[in-house]
Design a protein around this motif. Structure first.
Motif, mmCIF file in Angstrom:
data_model
loop_
_atom_site.group_PDB
_atom_site.id
_atom_site.type_symbol
_atom_site.label_atom_id
_atom_site.label_comp_id
_atom_site.label_asym_id
_atom_site.label_seq_id
_atom_site.Cartn_x
_atom_site.Cartn_y
_atom_site.Cartn_z
ATOM 1 N N SER A 502 0.720 -1.368 -0.182
ATOM 2 C CA SER A 502 -0.031 -0.102 0.079
ATOM 3 C C SER A 502 0.912 1.163 0.079
ATOM 4 N N ILE A 503 0.380 2.389 -0.704
ATOM 5 C CA ILE A 503 1.067 3.370 -0.751
ATOM 6 C C ILE A 503 0.103 4.726 -0.371
ATOM 7 N N GLY A 504 0.547 5.510 0.597
ATOM 8 C CA GLY A 504 -0.153 6.536 1.177
ATOM 9 C C GLY A 504 0.749 7.389 1.990
ATOM 10 N N TYR A 505 0.011 7.575 3.067
ATOM 11 C CA TYR A 505 0.502 8.634 4.183
ATOM 12 C C TYR A 505 0.088 7.935 5.436
ATOM 13 N N THR A 506 1.284 8.220 6.459
ATOM 14 C CA THR A 506 1.243 7.831 7.803
ATOM 15 C C THR A 506 0.240 8.766 8.403
ATOM 16 N N GLY A 507 -0.242 8.511 9.787
ATOM 17 C CA GLY A 507 -1.195 9.352 10.329
ATOM 18 C C GLY A 507 -0.986 10.628 10.602
ATOM 19 N N GLY A 508 0.354 11.001 10.594
ATOM 20 C CA GLY A 508 0.681 12.554 10.685
ATOM 21 C C GLY A 508 0.866 12.974 12.275
ATOM 22 N N THR A 509 0.753 14.129 12.300
ATOM 23 C CA THR A 509 0.786 14.749 13.691
ATOM 24 C C THR A 509 -0.228 15.703 14.128
ATOM 25 N N LYS A 510 -0.522 15.604 15.363
ATOM 26 C CA LYS A 510 -1.386 16.279 16.130
ATOM 27 C C LYS A 510 -1.008 17.736 16.376
ATOM 28 N N ILE A 511 -1.773 18.545 15.626
ATOM 29 C CA ILE A 511 -1.661 19.971 15.669
ATOM 30 C C ILE A 511 -3.084 20.686 16.049
ATOM 31 N N GLY A 512 -3.265 21.323 17.227
ATOM 32 C CA GLY A 512 -4.301 21.651 17.626
ATOM 33 C C GLY A 512 -5.466 20.797 17.877
ATOM 34 N N LYS A 513 -6.483 20.842 16.990
ATOM 35 C CA LYS A 513 -7.552 19.722 17.453
ATOM 36 C C LYS A 513 -7.561 18.888 16.015
ATOM 37 N N SER A 514 -6.654 19.019 15.059
ATOM 38 C CA SER A 514 -6.971 18.063 14.014
ATOM 39 C C SER A 514 -5.335 17.518 13.681
ATOM 40 N N TRP A 515 -5.436 16.453 13.076
ATOM 41 C CA TRP A 515 -4.143 15.723 12.631
ATOM 42 C C TRP A 515 -3.584 16.215 11.408
ATOM 43 N N SER A 516 -2.302 16.717 11.161
ATOM 44 C CA SER A 516 -1.728 17.317 10.233
ATOM 45 C C SER A 516 -0.866 16.317 9.153
ATOM 46 N N VAL A 517 -1.001 15.774 8.079
ATOM 47 C CA VAL A 517 -0.171 15.186 7.222
ATOM 48 C C VAL A 517 0.526 15.850 6.202
ATOM 49 N N ARG A 518 1.874 15.583 6.176
ATOM 50 C CA ARG A 518 2.616 16.413 5.105
ATOM 51 C C ARG A 518 3.394 15.426 4.363
ATOM 52 N N THR A 519 4.081 16.174 3.276
ATOM 53 C CA THR A 519 4.751 15.387 2.269
ATOM 54 C C THR A 519 5.590 14.463 2.732
ATOM 55 N N GLN A 520 6.428 14.643 3.787
ATOM 56 C CA GLN A 520 7.411 13.582 4.186
ATOM 57 C C GLN A 520 6.880 12.484 5.251
ATOM 58 N N ASP A 521 5.390 12.741 5.186
ATOM 59 C CA ASP A 521 4.794 11.586 5.727
ATOM 60 C C ASP A 521 4.190 10.496 4.887
ATOM 61 N N ALA A 522 4.711 10.691 3.370
ATOM 62 C CA ALA A 522 4.557 9.688 2.339
ATOM 63 C C ALA A 522 4.930 8.476 2.790
ATOM 64 N N HIS A 523 4.505 7.157 2.414
ATOM 65 C CA HIS A 523 4.790 5.945 3.303
ATOM 66 C C HIS A 523 4.519 4.843 2.486
ATOM 67 N N ALA A 524 5.077 3.679 2.335
ATOM 68 C CA ALA A 524 4.509 2.488 1.930
ATOM 69 C C ALA A 524 4.730 1.400 3.025
ATOM 70 N N TRP A 525 3.626 0.511 3.051
ATOM 71 C CA TRP A 525 3.540 -0.705 3.880
ATOM 72 C C TRP A 525 3.015 -1.758 3.297
ATOM 73 N N PRO A 526 3.295 -2.919 4.057
ATOM 74 C CA PRO A 526 2.587 -4.141 3.386
ATOM 75 C C PRO A 526 1.362 -4.561 3.972
ATOM 76 N N GLU A 527 0.213 -5.116 3.285
ATOM 77 C CA GLU A 527 -1.038 -5.669 3.934
ATOM 78 C C GLU A 527 -1.025 -6.979 3.515
#
Length: 784
Positions: A502-527
């Protein structure tokens, strides 16, 4: 003959835009050889007046001879003449090149097949350009094959073609048009007026000024095409992330590009800017991986996506999605609603980032679900700027449940593998030898990559599959998430566990009341697939790399506390305690502590530059560019005043007179060529009603210039700077404000100098065209 050479140069100029598609320079030199053969053959055909219909077949034959001598010379006769064996070899290389192009993402390794395919294509384009421009005398029509060649990198690459390559390509096409027009004009007959005639006997029409005008128009068009998009933010694409073009099928016979997502991972993880891609909130306020692509086909060198299918009834707007494949009734699930907001500044993306497995998606547009992969895509709408709601029904299996689950594959493709290195197969079996169930084998594989196998995270290692896969697993053991995900999926299939990447993004970082996903959170993982629970993500990538700080190891994939014992590396014999005595791996921590520690890392998120700021910077750039002539005029004026104050009489007089003339030019009042300096001073005094001081000052400047021109001995002193300033004040005060502002912001004296410099440069190119390579006889000149 000259037009044939220019046509070849035009093709060569456009060919340079292919530079970013290939690795190395083998493709370039193969194309250079093909161009030399086709251009040389076309020039000889023009020189000996070969029939128009015969030239393309002859050039094709010459191309075949060249390709045989270059890529299949061992099968040719006398290293040149093609044979049946050489033609068959060229066919094999052609098929191999087509396969490599479909297999690799840019930049493509310059294998012999790829180089031969590229050289063949360039040669074919050159033959078509010669046919249109030289044989049929339709130079404008020759732009179509050139455009076709140019669109190859523009369509394949996510980044635009570099502006120097674009300028060179545009100059090549414009040069072809100019050369064609010049040859047409020289056939009009005897000239009435001759420009720069070098001999009395010249009888050719003067095409110089028309050619020069064409060059000016072309140069202006190229400059505007390069400069204008850079100045206007709306015309300068700056995507946060984008994916390349691939193959696939979509709904209703439409097509959708399935990207080579792995090819973009390295760029996103290593780029300096870490910009926000999306933000999201969830009902339980927990981070989740956001999957975009599910890659299920491994050809030995890379992972790709099977063709998608999206029927009208598969629209997400039709209602809840069907249950995820493999999920049985005995497994607890966690139903969570999330709200996702995608940035407007991302590149073209026709897939929705979603947690898995989504059961409801509420989004504007025509979005459909591929039932096999659960990828949500559209052939009409893009994800940029979307705000949508998604409900996920996460399975929450226990370790005991997973231990009892079997792994029958829902589709044979999830176990299909090409021929692998036997050492890789042996390593997979050795690592999982202590596992009695498929789940235990999956955990052992993850443990081997994250803790006991001696692997480390590194962005320096590139590529996957084939030799790269063997090198990564057996020797190098350093890479980024794509290598780890690919390797674990392959090894899982080796031991009989259905797997995909799978290709996508990790869960990101909590900023305030929401989670922020950035370009360097791009990720690959197996399912990995387990019957009764479906597809489950695993995390084989060691922590500590860019983007891996927000990666989380699922609870169910951690070994039981009683199972965390010093374990030997199957390849080295070292135990885990021997390998790391100073720090603990995330897989050995308590899962809750692991998540808490990762969520508490302070990160400064760069939200990107606002649109208003981009517009303001663009406007500021345009304003600065517009003020360049005014700044240049001010510098010239200061330099002249310095000469008047510090230099001798002659330099001071020349500087004062030049400044007076430029001031008149800026104000729209120039000197009549027949007017003497004294007559000019008198006319200015009478026209503008100078007072006594101004009249005396302009007379002093004019008298000094007149004495310098005509007196037997030059004057001993020049005009003072104060006198020149007095004349300038009198002139600017006597004209309307509009003229004064024009003289200040757009001084004509500077603009005329720029125009004159450009004319001299273009004249230089014009003179180069007059150089003949071979002497032309009178008889031949009369027939041209």
């Amino acid at each position: 003959m000259r037009l044939s050479v220019v046509a070849g140069l035009a093709v060569g100029a456009v060919t340079l835009t292919l530079y970013s598609l290939f690795e190395g320079g083998a493709w370039f030199w193969a194309c250079v050889g093909a161009l030399l053969v086709t251009t040389g053959g076309a020039a000889l055909a023009s020189r000996f007046d070969a029939p128009k219909w015969a030239v393309p077949p002859l050039l094709l034959l010459a191309t075949v001879v060249y390709l045989s001598a270059t890529f299949a010379k061992e099968h040719t006769w006398a290293l040149v003449v093609p044979t049946k064996a050489s033609v068959l070899r060229l066919g094999e290389l052609l098929a191999g090149g087509l396969t490599d192009i479909q297999r690799y993402a840019a930049p493509i390794p310059a294998e012999p097949g790829v180089s031969m395919l590229t050289a063949s294509g360039v040669a074919l384009i050159a033959i078509l350009v010669d046919l249109f421009a030289v044989r049929l005398r339709r130079a404008a029509l020759a732009g179509l094959p050139l455009l076709g060649l140019f669109t190859v990198p523009a369509a394949v690459l996510t980044d635009p073609v570099a502006w120097p390559a674009f300028v060179i390509a545009a100059i090549g096409y414009i040069g072809l048009l100019v050369a064609d027009g010049r040859e047409r004009l020289t056939q009009w007959g005897r000239a009435v007026l001759v420009r720069r005639a070098r001999s009395v006997g010249t009888d050719k029409a003067d095409s110089g000024r028309l050619a020069l005008s064409g060059k000016r128009i072309g140069a202006t068009a190229i400059a505007l095409a390069v400069v204008l998009p850079a100045l206007l933010p709306a015309l300068s694409p700056d995507p946060l992330f984008g994916f390349g073009v691939g193959n696939g099928t979509g709904k209703g016979g439409n097509s959708i590009g399935i990207p080579d997502a792995i090819a973009k991972l390295s760029g996103q993880l290593s780029q300096q800017q870490n910009l926000t891609v999306l933000t999201y909130t969830s009902a339980d306020d927990r981070p989740r991986y956001l999957r975009i692509y599910a890659l299920d086909v491994f050809d030995g060198k890379k992972w790709t996506v099977s063709p998608l299918r999206g029927r009208p009834e598969d629209r997400v707007s039709e209602g809840p999605l069907p249950p995820p494949p493999g999920l049985g009734p005995g497994v607890a699930t966690n139903r969570v609603e999330s709200r996702i907001n995608v940035s407007e500044d991302i590149g073209p993306l026709l897939f929705l980032p979603l947690p898995y497995p989504a059961v409801e998606v509420d989004v504007d547009g025509d979005w459909r679900t591929d039932q096999a992969s659960r990828m949500v895509f559209s052939t009409r709408d893009e994800a940029a700027g979307l705000d949508y709601r998604v409900v996920v029904n996460e399975p929450r299996p226990t370790r005991d449940q997973l231990d009892t689950m079997d792994t029958p594959t829902p589709d044979s493709r999830f176990l299909t593998l090409p021929e692998l290195d036997p050492k890789v197969v042996a390593m997979a079996e050795r690592v999982t030898a202590n596992g009695t169930t498929q789940y235990q084998k999956a955990v052992l594989l993850q443990e081997w990559f994250t803790r006991t196998g001696g692997f480390s995270y590194s962005l320096e290692t590139k590529g996957s599959g084939g030799n790269a896969l063997s090198r990564f697993i057996l020797t190098a053991r350093a890479g980024y998430c794509e290598q780890f995900a690919s390797a674990m999926a392959v090894m899982a299939r080796v031991v009989g566990i259905p797997a995909r990447v799978s290709i996508g993004y990790t869960g990101g970082t909590k900023i305030g009341k929401s989670w922020s996903v950035r370009t360097q959170d791009a990720h690959a993982w197996p399912e990995l697939y387990f019957e009764g629970v479906g597809w489950l993500p695993f995390e084989p990538t060691p922590a500590g790399g860019a983007g891996q700080g927000t990666a989380r190891v699922p609870d169910y994939s951690l070994p039981r506390p009683s199972e965390v014992t010093p374990s030997a590396d199957p390849s080295t014999g070292a135990t885990s305690d021997e390998e790391d005595t100073t720090s603990q791996s995330p897989t050995r921590r308590n899962p809750r502590d692991f998540e808490r520690d990762l969520g508490a890392v302070p990160v400064a998120v760069d939200p990107g530059m606002p649109v208003a700021a981009k517009i303001a910077l663009g406007a500021a750039g345009v304003l600065l560019l517009a003020l360049v002539p005014a700044a240049a005029r001010m510098l010239v004026r200061r330099r002249r005043h310095a000469l008047i104050r510090r230099s001798g009489a002659a330099p001071a007089i020349r500087a004062a007179w030049a400044e007076l003339c430029d001031t008149l030019t800026d104000l729209g009042e120039s000197q009549d060529p027949s007017e003497s300096p004294r007559a000019l001073a008198r006319r200015l005094t009478e026209m503008y009603g100078f007072d006594a001081e101004a009249a005396e000052a302009v007379t002093a400047v004019a008298t000094a210039e007149e004495r310098t021109r005509y007196a037997a001995s030059p004057p001993s002193a020049g005009p003072a700077a104060a006198e020149l300033s007095c004349v300038r004040r009198a002139l600017t005060g006597a004209v309307p404000r509009k003229q004064r502002m024009g003289a200040l912001l757009a001084p004509r004296s500077i603009l005329l100098r720029v125009r004159s410099a450009g004319t001299r440069v273009l004249d230089g190119f014009d003179r180069l065209e007059g150089i003949r390579w071979l002497p032309v006889s009178k008889g031949e000149a009369g027939t041209r």
